[in-house]
Design a protein around this motif. Sequence first.
Motif, PDB file in Angstrom:
ATOM      1  N   GLN A 185       0.826  -1.212   0.000  1.00  0.00           N
ATOM      2  CA  GLN A 185       0.000   0.000   0.000  1.00  0.00           C
ATOM      3  C   GLN A 185       0.862   1.265   0.000  1.00  0.00           C
ATOM      4  O   GLN A 185       0.565   2.226  -0.727  1.00  0.00           O
ATOM      5  CB  GLN A 185      -0.923   0.011   1.215  1.00  0.00           C
ATOM      6  N   ALA A 186       1.927   1.256   0.774  1.00  0.00           N
ATOM      7  CA  ALA A 186       2.809   2.424   0.828  1.00  0.00           C
ATOM      8  C   ALA A 186       3.481   2.658  -0.520  1.00  0.00           C
ATOM      9  O   ALA A 186       3.608   3.808  -0.982  1.00  0.00           O
ATOM     10  CB  ALA A 186       3.857   2.238   1.921  1.00  0.00           C
ATOM     11  N   ILE A 187       3.916   1.579  -1.166  1.00  0.00           N
ATOM     12  CA  ILE A 187       4.583   1.718  -2.464  1.00  0.00           C
ATOM     13  C   ILE A 187       3.605   2.191  -3.528  1.00  0.00           C
ATOM     14  O   ILE A 187       3.914   3.094  -4.322  1.00  0.00           O
ATOM     15  CB  ILE A 187       5.243   0.389  -2.869  1.00  0.00           C
ATOM     16  N   VAL A 188       2.411   1.596  -3.557  1.00  0.00           N
ATOM     17  CA  VAL A 188       1.389   1.991  -4.536  1.00  0.00           C
ATOM     18  C   VAL A 188       1.077   3.481  -4.413  1.00  0.00           C
ATOM     19  O   VAL A 188       0.904   4.181  -5.424  1.00  0.00           O
ATOM     20  CB  VAL A 188       0.108   1.140  -4.363  1.00  0.00           C
ATOM     21  N   ALA A 189       1.028   3.971  -3.186  1.00  0.00           N
ATOM     22  CA  ALA A 189       0.725   5.394  -2.970  1.00  0.00           C
ATOM     23  C   ALA A 189       1.864   6.297  -3.410  1.00  0.00           C
ATOM     24  O   ALA A 189       1.645   7.485  -3.697  1.00  0.00           O
ATOM     25  CB  ALA A 189       0.423   5.631  -1.490  1.00  0.00           C
ATOM     26  N   ALA A 190       3.076   5.750  -3.508  1.00  0.00           N
ATOM     27  CA  ALA A 190       4.259   6.568  -3.784  1.00  0.00           C
ATOM     28  C   ALA A 190       4.661   6.608  -5.254  1.00  0.00           C
ATOM     29  O   ALA A 190       5.448   7.469  -5.651  1.00  0.00           O
ATOM     30  CB  ALA A 190       5.437   6.081  -2.951  1.00  0.00           C
ATOM     31  N   VAL A 191       4.160   5.674  -6.064  1.00  0.00           N
ATOM     32  CA  VAL A 191       4.612   5.585  -7.457  1.00  0.00           C
ATOM     33  C   VAL A 191       3.414   5.514  -8.403  1.00  0.00           C
ATOM     34  O   VAL A 191       2.295   5.198  -8.001  1.00  0.00           O
ATOM     35  CB  VAL A 191       5.523   4.347  -7.686  1.00  0.00           C
ATOM     36  N   ASP A 192       3.687   5.786  -9.671  1.00  0.00           N
ATOM     37  CA  ASP A 192       2.620   5.741 -10.680  1.00  0.00           C
ATOM     38  C   ASP A 192       2.905   4.688 -11.743  1.00  0.00           C
ATOM     39  O   ASP A 192       2.501   4.819 -12.893  1.00  0.00           O
ATOM     40  CB  ASP A 192       2.431   7.120 -11.319  1.00  0.00           C
ATOM     41  N   VAL A 193       3.632   3.646 -11.352  1.00  0.00           N
ATOM     42  CA  VAL A 193       3.930   2.530 -12.244  1.00  0.00           C
ATOM     43  C   VAL A 193       3.430   1.247 -11.577  1.00  0.00           C
ATOM     44  O   VAL A 193       3.147   1.239 -10.376  1.00  0.00           O
ATOM     45  CB  VAL A 193       5.440   2.423 -12.547  1.00  0.00           C
ATOM     46  N   PRO A 194       3.316   0.141 -12.321  1.00  0.00           N
ATOM     47  CA  PRO A 194       2.889  -1.117 -11.710  1.00  0.00           C
ATOM     48  C   PRO A 194       3.810  -1.533 -10.563  1.00  0.00           C
ATOM     49  O   PRO A 194       5.021  -1.311 -10.602  1.00  0.00           O
ATOM     50  CB  PRO A 194       2.956  -2.113 -12.869  1.00  0.00           C
ATOM     51  N   VAL A 195       3.221  -2.157  -9.556  1.00  0.00           N
ATOM     52  CA  VAL A 195       3.962  -2.602  -8.377  1.00  0.00           C
ATOM     53  C   VAL A 195       4.062  -4.132  -8.396  1.00  0.00           C
ATOM     54  O   VAL A 195       3.090  -4.831  -8.682  1.00  0.00           O
ATOM     55  CB  VAL A 195       3.295  -2.107  -7.078  1.00  0.00           C
ATOM     56  N   ILE A 196       5.258  -4.619  -8.064  1.00  0.00           N
ATOM     57  CA  ILE A 196       5.618  -6.043  -8.144  1.00  0.00           C
ATOM     58  C   ILE A 196       5.699  -6.638  -6.742  1.00  0.00           C
ATOM     59  O   ILE A 196       6.178  -5.986  -5.811  1.00  0.00           O
ATOM     60  CB  ILE A 196       7.008  -6.190  -8.810  1.00  0.00           C
ATOM     61  N   PHE A 197       5.260  -7.904  -6.619  1.00  0.00           N
ATOM     62  CA  PHE A 197       5.515  -8.649  -5.376  1.00  0.00           C
ATOM     63  C   PHE A 197       6.022 -10.044  -5.718  1.00  0.00           C
ATOM     64  O   PHE A 197       5.468 -10.728  -6.581  1.00  0.00           O
ATOM     65  CB  PHE A 197       4.266  -8.774  -4.502  1.00  0.00           C
ATOM     66  N   HIS A 198       7.077 -10.454  -5.009  1.00  0.00           N
ATOM     67  CA  HIS A 198       7.719 -11.760  -5.210  1.00  0.00           C
ATOM     68  C   HIS A 198       7.788 -12.442  -3.863  1.00  0.00           C
ATOM     69  O   HIS A 198       8.476 -11.971  -2.946  1.00  0.00           O
ATOM     70  CB  HIS A 198       9.121 -11.526  -5.791  1.00  0.00           C
ATOM     71  N   GLY A 199       7.068 -13.556  -3.697  1.00  0.00           N
ATOM     72  CA  GLY A 199       7.005 -14.221  -2.405  1.00  0.00           C
ATOM     73  C   GLY A 199       7.801 -15.507  -2.332  1.00  0.00           C
ATOM     74  O   GLY A 199       8.048 -16.168  -3.348  1.00  0.00           O
ATOM     75  N   HIS A 200       8.182 -15.867  -1.106  1.00  0.00           N
ATOM     76  CA  HIS A 200       8.773 -17.175  -0.822  1.00  0.00           C
ATOM     77  C   HIS A 200       7.966 -17.856   0.273  1.00  0.00           C
ATOM     78  O   HIS A 200       7.303 -17.199   1.076  1.00  0.00           O
ATOM     79  CB  HIS A 200      10.247 -17.044  -0.427  1.00  0.00           C
ATOM     80  N   ASN A 201       8.049 -19.184   0.329  1.00  0.00           N
ATOM     81  CA  ASN A 201       7.084 -19.971   1.099  1.00  0.00           C
ATOM     82  C   ASN A 201       7.630 -20.532   2.398  1.00  0.00           C
ATOM     83  O   ASN A 201       7.131 -21.534   2.906  1.00  0.00           O
ATOM     84  CB  ASN A 201       6.557 -21.124   0.224  1.00  0.00           C
ATOM     85  N   ASN A 202       8.615 -19.895   2.990  1.00  0.00           N
ATOM     86  CA  ASN A 202       9.246 -20.434   4.191  1.00  0.00           C
ATOM     87  C   ASN A 202       8.264 -20.645   5.337  1.00  0.00           C
ATOM     88  O   ASN A 202       8.419 -21.573   6.120  1.00  0.00           O
ATOM     89  CB  ASN A 202      10.377 -19.511   4.651  1.00  0.00           C
ATOM     90  N   LEU A 203       7.272 -19.785   5.448  1.00  0.00           N
ATOM     91  CA  LEU A 203       6.280 -19.911   6.513  1.00  0.00           C
ATOM     92  C   LEU A 203       4.943 -20.414   5.975  1.00  0.00           C
ATOM     93  O   LEU A 203       3.911 -20.325   6.651  1.00  0.00           O
ATOM     94  CB  LEU A 203       6.105 -18.571   7.237  1.00  0.00           C
ATOM     95  N   GLY A 204       4.959 -20.944   4.747  1.00  0.00           N
ATOM     96  CA  GLY A 204       3.745 -21.496   4.155  1.00  0.00           C
ATOM     97  C   GLY A 204       2.731 -20.454   3.727  1.00  0.00           C
ATOM     98  O   GLY A 204       1.551 -20.771   3.540  1.00  0.00           O
TER      99      GLY A 204
END
Length: 339
Positions: A185-204
Amino acid sequence: MNSPERPRILLHDPTLRDGHHAVGHQLDTDQLRAYATAANAAKVPVVEVGHGNGLGASSLQIGRARLDDATMLTTVRAALTSSRMGVFMAPGWGTSGDLTAAVRHGADIVRIAAHCTEADVTERHLGVVRDLGAEAQGVLLMSHMAGPGELAEQCALMVEFGAQAVGIMDSAGHYLPADVTERVQAIVAAVDVPVIFHGHNNLGLAVANSLAAVDAGASVIDATARGFGAGAGNTQLEVLVAVLERRGMDTGIGLREILAAADVADDRLMKGPPVTDSIAVVSGLAGVFSGFKRPVLEIARTEGVDPLDLFLALGERQVVAGQEDLIGEVARRLKTTSR
Protein backbone atom coordinates in the motif's frame (compact mmCIF):
# COMPACT_ATOMS: atom_id res chain seq x y z
CA MET A 1 -14.40 -8.16 -19.25
CA ASN A 2 -12.35 -6.84 -16.36
CA SER A 3 -14.11 -4.66 -13.81
CA PRO A 4 -12.38 -1.53 -12.44
CA GLU A 5 -12.19 -3.26 -9.02
CA ARG A 6 -10.63 -6.41 -10.48
CA PRO A 7 -7.81 -5.36 -12.81
CA ARG A 8 -5.90 -7.96 -14.77
CA ILE A 9 -3.00 -9.41 -12.81
CA LEU A 10 0.22 -9.98 -14.73
CA LEU A 11 2.00 -13.11 -13.56
CA HIS A 12 5.77 -13.12 -13.99
CA ASP A 13 7.29 -16.63 -13.97
CA PRO A 14 10.92 -17.00 -12.76
CA THR A 15 10.82 -20.82 -12.68
CA LEU A 16 13.91 -20.99 -14.92
CA ARG A 17 15.79 -18.40 -12.84
CA ASP A 18 14.79 -18.70 -9.16
CA GLY A 19 14.34 -22.44 -9.63
CA HIS A 20 18.02 -22.68 -10.46
CA HIS A 21 18.81 -22.20 -6.74
CA ALA A 22 17.13 -25.53 -5.96
CA VAL A 23 19.36 -27.50 -8.34
CA GLY A 24 22.69 -25.75 -7.94
CA HIS A 25 22.14 -23.79 -11.18
CA GLN A 26 22.51 -27.00 -13.21
CA LEU A 27 19.52 -26.99 -15.59
CA ASP A 28 20.47 -28.04 -19.13
CA THR A 29 19.18 -26.89 -22.50
CA ASP A 30 16.62 -29.69 -22.83
CA GLN A 31 15.14 -28.82 -19.44
CA LEU A 32 15.01 -25.11 -20.23
CA ARG A 33 13.40 -25.77 -23.60
CA ALA A 34 10.82 -28.21 -22.22
CA TYR A 35 9.53 -25.85 -19.55
CA ALA A 36 9.68 -22.72 -21.70
CA THR A 37 7.64 -24.49 -24.38
CA ALA A 38 5.01 -25.54 -21.83
CA ALA A 39 4.82 -22.08 -20.24
CA ASN A 40 4.49 -20.50 -23.66
CA ALA A 41 1.61 -22.86 -24.50
CA ALA A 42 -0.11 -21.75 -21.27
CA LYS A 43 0.29 -18.11 -22.34
CA VAL A 44 2.36 -17.18 -19.30
CA PRO A 45 3.01 -13.45 -19.88
CA VAL A 46 6.70 -13.42 -18.84
CA VAL A 47 9.16 -16.29 -18.51
CA GLU A 48 12.35 -15.29 -16.68
CA VAL A 49 15.57 -17.24 -17.24
CA GLY A 50 19.12 -17.26 -15.94
CA HIS A 51 21.44 -18.18 -13.10
CA GLY A 52 19.57 -18.04 -9.79
CA ASN A 53 21.38 -14.85 -8.81
CA GLY A 54 21.00 -13.32 -12.25
CA LEU A 55 23.12 -12.23 -15.19
CA GLY A 56 26.86 -12.54 -14.68
CA ALA A 57 26.45 -14.31 -11.33
CA SER A 58 27.88 -17.72 -12.21
CA SER A 59 30.93 -18.04 -9.95
CA LEU A 60 32.72 -20.27 -7.48
CA GLN A 61 31.43 -18.13 -4.60
CA ILE A 62 27.71 -18.63 -5.25
CA GLY A 63 27.70 -21.50 -7.72
CA ARG A 64 28.74 -22.04 -11.32
CA ALA A 65 25.89 -22.64 -13.74
CA ARG A 66 25.99 -25.55 -16.16
CA LEU A 67 25.24 -23.16 -19.04
CA ASP A 68 26.44 -19.65 -19.77
CA ASP A 69 23.97 -16.78 -19.93
CA ALA A 70 23.96 -16.64 -23.74
CA THR A 71 23.07 -20.31 -24.08
CA MET A 72 20.27 -20.07 -21.54
CA LEU A 73 18.77 -17.00 -23.16
CA THR A 74 18.95 -18.20 -26.74
CA THR A 75 17.46 -21.58 -25.78
CA VAL A 76 14.47 -20.06 -24.02
CA ARG A 77 13.99 -17.26 -26.55
CA ALA A 78 13.59 -19.83 -29.32
CA ALA A 79 10.80 -21.57 -27.38
CA LEU A 80 8.78 -18.42 -26.66
CA THR A 81 6.43 -17.41 -29.45
CA SER A 82 3.88 -15.53 -27.35
CA SER A 83 5.44 -15.11 -23.89
CA ARG A 84 7.96 -12.35 -23.27
CA MET A 85 11.38 -13.25 -21.88
CA GLY A 86 12.68 -11.70 -18.70
CA VAL A 87 16.10 -11.53 -17.06
CA PHE A 88 17.35 -10.42 -13.65
CA MET A 89 20.54 -8.62 -12.72
CA ALA A 90 22.06 -7.36 -9.49
CA PRO A 91 24.77 -4.70 -9.89
CA GLY A 92 28.04 -6.15 -8.64
CA TRP A 93 27.36 -9.51 -10.23
CA GLY A 94 26.25 -8.34 -13.65
CA THR A 95 27.48 -5.44 -15.78
CA SER A 96 26.21 -3.14 -18.50
CA GLY A 97 27.85 -5.52 -20.96
CA ASP A 98 25.71 -8.36 -19.61
CA LEU A 99 22.60 -6.23 -20.08
CA THR A 100 23.53 -5.39 -23.66
CA ALA A 101 24.12 -9.05 -24.45
CA ALA A 102 20.84 -10.10 -22.80
CA VAL A 103 18.80 -7.66 -24.85
CA ARG A 104 20.67 -8.73 -27.97
CA HIS A 105 19.67 -12.32 -27.17
CA GLY A 106 16.02 -11.31 -26.96
CA ALA A 107 15.29 -10.22 -23.39
CA ASP A 108 12.13 -8.11 -23.34
CA ILE A 109 12.05 -7.30 -19.62
CA VAL A 110 15.10 -6.61 -17.47
CA ARG A 111 14.88 -6.45 -13.70
CA ILE A 112 17.59 -4.59 -11.84
CA ALA A 113 17.77 -5.66 -8.21
CA ALA A 114 19.25 -3.99 -5.15
CA HIS A 115 19.27 -4.53 -1.40
CA CYS A 116 16.17 -2.90 0.05
CA THR A 117 17.98 0.24 1.25
CA GLU A 118 20.33 0.66 -1.71
CA ALA A 119 18.17 1.64 -4.69
CA ASP A 120 20.76 4.24 -5.66
CA VAL A 121 22.94 1.48 -7.15
CA THR A 122 20.29 0.79 -9.81
CA GLU A 123 20.44 4.23 -11.47
CA ARG A 124 23.06 3.50 -14.10
CA HIS A 125 21.75 0.11 -15.10
CA LEU A 126 18.10 1.12 -15.28
CA GLY A 127 19.23 3.86 -17.65
CA VAL A 128 21.15 1.34 -19.75
CA VAL A 129 18.08 -0.89 -20.03
CA ARG A 130 15.91 2.01 -21.16
CA ASP A 131 18.53 3.02 -23.72
CA LEU A 132 18.57 -0.55 -25.04
CA GLY A 133 14.81 -0.41 -25.61
CA ALA A 134 13.82 -3.16 -23.15
CA GLU A 135 11.31 -2.73 -20.34
CA ALA A 136 13.17 -1.71 -17.18
CA GLN A 137 11.98 -2.87 -13.78
CA GLY A 138 13.43 -2.34 -10.31
CA VAL A 139 13.11 -4.71 -7.38
CA LEU A 140 14.26 -4.51 -3.76
CA LEU A 141 15.73 -7.62 -2.15
CA MET A 142 15.40 -8.73 1.50
CA SER A 143 12.61 -6.19 1.79
CA HIS A 144 11.64 -7.28 5.31
CA MET A 145 14.72 -5.40 6.50
CA ALA A 146 13.06 -2.03 5.77
CA GLY A 147 9.76 -0.49 6.79
CA PRO A 148 6.92 0.58 4.48
CA GLY A 149 7.98 4.23 4.30
CA GLU A 150 11.58 3.47 3.39
CA LEU A 151 10.57 0.88 0.80
CA ALA A 152 8.20 3.39 -0.77
CA GLU A 153 10.98 5.99 -0.94
CA GLN A 154 13.40 3.50 -2.47
CA CYS A 155 10.84 2.43 -5.08
CA ALA A 156 10.07 6.04 -5.95
CA LEU A 157 13.79 6.60 -6.45
CA MET A 158 13.95 3.71 -8.93
CA VAL A 159 11.03 5.22 -10.85
CA GLU A 160 13.02 8.46 -11.08
CA PHE A 161 15.88 6.41 -12.53
CA GLY A 162 13.60 5.06 -15.26
CA ALA A 163 12.00 1.92 -13.81
CA GLN A 164 8.69 1.13 -15.51
CA ALA A 165 7.60 -1.19 -12.70
CA VAL A 166 8.94 -1.49 -9.15
CA GLY A 167 8.42 -3.71 -6.17
CA ILE A 168 9.65 -5.91 -3.39
CA MET A 169 10.96 -9.43 -2.97
CA ASP A 170 10.34 -11.37 0.22
CA SER A 171 13.71 -13.01 -0.26
CA ALA A 172 13.64 -14.75 3.13
CA GLY A 173 9.98 -15.76 3.16
CA HIS A 174 9.61 -13.71 6.36
CA TYR A 175 6.36 -11.83 5.75
CA LEU A 176 2.89 -12.31 7.13
CA PRO A 177 0.00 -11.04 4.95
CA ALA A 178 -0.40 -7.90 7.08
CA ASP A 179 3.28 -7.05 6.50
CA VAL A 180 2.75 -7.31 2.74
CA THR A 181 -0.41 -5.21 2.81
CA GLU A 182 1.27 -2.40 4.71
CA ARG A 183 4.31 -2.28 2.44
CA VAL A 184 2.56 -2.65 -0.90
CA GLN A 185 0.00 0.00 0.00
CA ALA A 186 2.81 2.42 0.83
CA ILE A 187 4.58 1.72 -2.46
CA VAL A 188 1.39 1.99 -4.54
CA ALA A 189 0.72 5.39 -2.97
CA ALA A 190 4.26 6.57 -3.78
CA VAL A 191 4.61 5.58 -7.46
CA ASP A 192 2.62 5.74 -10.68
CA VAL A 193 3.93 2.53 -12.24
CA PRO A 194 2.89 -1.12 -11.71
CA VAL A 195 3.96 -2.60 -8.38
CA ILE A 196 5.62 -6.04 -8.14
CA PHE A 197 5.51 -8.65 -5.38
CA HIS A 198 7.72 -11.76 -5.21
CA GLY A 199 7.00 -14.22 -2.41
CA HIS A 200 8.77 -17.18 -0.82
CA ASN A 201 7.08 -19.97 1.10
CA ASN A 202 9.25 -20.43 4.19
CA LEU A 203 6.28 -19.91 6.51
CA GLY A 204 3.75 -21.50 4.15
CA LEU A 205 2.24 -18.10 3.29
CA ALA A 206 3.47 -17.37 -0.25
CA VAL A 207 0.05 -17.64 -1.93
CA ALA A 208 -1.67 -15.78 0.92
CA ASN A 209 0.98 -13.06 0.80
CA SER A 210 0.60 -12.77 -2.97
CA LEU A 211 -3.17 -12.33 -2.59
CA ALA A 212 -2.54 -9.68 0.08
CA ALA A 213 -0.26 -7.89 -2.40
CA VAL A 214 -2.98 -7.98 -5.07
CA ASP A 215 -5.56 -6.62 -2.65
CA ALA A 216 -3.14 -3.85 -1.67
CA GLY A 217 -2.72 -2.78 -5.30
CA ALA A 218 0.16 -4.82 -6.73
CA SER A 219 -0.50 -5.81 -10.34
CA VAL A 220 2.63 -7.87 -11.14
CA ILE A 221 3.02 -11.04 -9.10
CA ASP A 222 5.89 -13.52 -9.34
CA ALA A 223 5.19 -17.24 -9.11
CA THR A 224 6.92 -20.45 -10.20
CA ALA A 225 5.73 -23.88 -11.32
CA ARG A 226 5.33 -26.16 -8.29
CA GLY A 227 6.91 -23.30 -6.33
CA PHE A 228 10.31 -24.31 -7.79
CA GLY A 229 12.78 -21.93 -6.19
CA ALA A 230 15.23 -21.18 -3.43
CA GLY A 231 14.73 -22.78 -0.02
CA ALA A 232 11.06 -23.56 0.59
CA GLY A 233 10.29 -22.28 -2.88
CA ASN A 234 8.21 -19.48 -4.31
CA THR A 235 4.54 -18.71 -4.66
CA GLN A 236 3.15 -21.71 -6.56
CA LEU A 237 2.15 -20.52 -10.03
CA GLU A 238 -0.56 -23.02 -10.92
CA VAL A 239 -2.19 -22.62 -7.50
CA LEU A 240 -2.15 -18.84 -7.79
CA VAL A 241 -3.72 -18.99 -11.27
CA ALA A 242 -6.50 -21.20 -9.90
CA VAL A 243 -7.09 -18.99 -6.86
CA LEU A 244 -7.17 -15.79 -8.92
CA GLU A 245 -9.55 -17.44 -11.38
CA ARG A 246 -11.84 -18.41 -8.49
CA ARG A 247 -11.82 -14.78 -7.38
CA GLY A 248 -12.90 -13.72 -10.87
CA MET A 249 -9.55 -12.16 -11.75
CA ASP A 250 -8.01 -12.39 -15.19
CA THR A 251 -4.44 -13.59 -15.68
CA GLY A 252 -4.70 -14.55 -19.35
CA ILE A 253 -3.19 -17.95 -18.46
CA GLY A 254 -4.97 -21.17 -19.39
CA LEU A 255 -5.62 -23.23 -16.25
CA ARG A 256 -5.35 -26.63 -17.90
CA GLU A 257 -2.23 -25.56 -19.75
CA ILE A 258 -0.51 -24.16 -16.66
CA LEU A 259 -1.31 -27.35 -14.76
CA ALA A 260 0.33 -29.25 -17.61
CA ALA A 261 3.36 -26.91 -17.45
CA ALA A 262 3.64 -27.57 -13.71
CA ASP A 263 3.67 -31.29 -14.44
CA VAL A 264 6.51 -30.71 -16.91
CA ALA A 265 8.43 -28.80 -14.25
CA ASP A 266 7.83 -31.54 -11.70
CA ASP A 267 8.93 -34.24 -14.12
CA ARG A 268 11.82 -32.50 -15.86
CA LEU A 269 13.31 -29.83 -13.59
CA MET A 270 13.37 -31.07 -10.02
CA LYS A 271 13.99 -34.13 -7.90
CA GLY A 272 10.95 -33.17 -5.85
CA PRO A 273 8.84 -30.06 -5.18
CA PRO A 274 10.14 -27.63 -2.55
CA VAL A 275 8.91 -28.32 0.97
CA THR A 276 8.47 -26.11 4.00
CA ASP A 277 10.74 -28.16 6.22
CA SER A 278 12.31 -27.28 9.56
CA ILE A 279 15.20 -25.48 7.90
CA ALA A 280 12.82 -23.38 5.80
CA VAL A 281 10.75 -22.36 8.81
CA VAL A 282 13.79 -21.24 10.79
CA SER A 283 15.22 -19.44 7.76
CA GLY A 284 11.94 -17.54 7.36
CA LEU A 285 11.71 -16.65 11.03
CA ALA A 286 15.36 -15.56 11.08
CA GLY A 287 14.92 -13.47 7.92
CA VAL A 288 17.77 -15.19 6.05
CA PHE A 289 17.88 -15.39 2.24
CA SER A 290 16.16 -18.60 1.08
CA GLY A 291 19.01 -19.38 -1.31
CA PHE A 292 21.32 -20.01 1.66
CA LYS A 293 19.69 -23.38 2.42
CA ARG A 294 22.09 -25.53 0.41
CA PRO A 295 25.36 -23.88 1.57
CA VAL A 296 24.14 -23.68 5.20
CA LEU A 297 23.39 -27.40 5.26
CA GLU A 298 26.74 -28.25 3.68
CA ILE A 299 28.78 -26.02 5.99
CA ALA A 300 26.83 -27.04 9.11
CA ARG A 301 27.59 -30.68 8.28
CA THR A 302 31.28 -29.96 7.67
CA GLU A 303 31.71 -27.89 10.84
CA GLY A 304 29.53 -30.10 13.02
CA VAL A 305 27.04 -27.42 14.07
CA ASP A 306 23.24 -27.42 14.13
CA PRO A 307 21.95 -25.82 10.89
CA LEU A 308 19.05 -24.28 12.82
CA ASP A 309 21.50 -22.50 15.13
CA LEU A 310 23.51 -21.42 12.10
CA PHE A 311 20.46 -19.88 10.42
CA LEU A 312 19.52 -18.02 13.60
CA ALA A 313 23.08 -16.70 13.95
CA LEU A 314 23.10 -15.56 10.32
CA GLY A 315 19.81 -13.77 10.95
CA GLU A 316 21.33 -11.94 13.90
CA ARG A 317 24.18 -10.83 11.62
CA GLN A 318 21.61 -9.72 8.98
CA VAL A 319 23.62 -11.54 6.32
CA VAL A 320 22.32 -11.04 2.76
CA ALA A 321 22.79 -12.72 -0.62
CA GLY A 322 26.35 -12.24 -1.83
CA GLN A 323 27.77 -12.77 1.65
CA GLU A 324 27.96 -16.54 1.36
CA ASP A 325 31.56 -16.41 2.54
CA LEU A 326 30.28 -15.40 6.00
CA ILE A 327 28.39 -18.68 6.47
CA GLY A 328 31.61 -20.57 7.20
CA GLU A 329 32.89 -17.83 9.49
CA VAL A 330 29.67 -17.78 11.52
CA ALA A 331 29.62 -21.60 11.67
CA ARG A 332 33.15 -21.72 13.03
CA ARG A 333 32.30 -19.15 15.71
CA LEU A 334 29.29 -21.22 16.72
CA LYS A 335 31.48 -24.30 16.93
CA THR A 336 33.99 -22.48 19.15
CA THR A 337 31.37 -21.00 21.52
CA SER A 338 29.53 -24.33 21.91
CA ARG A 339 32.61 -26.14 23.26
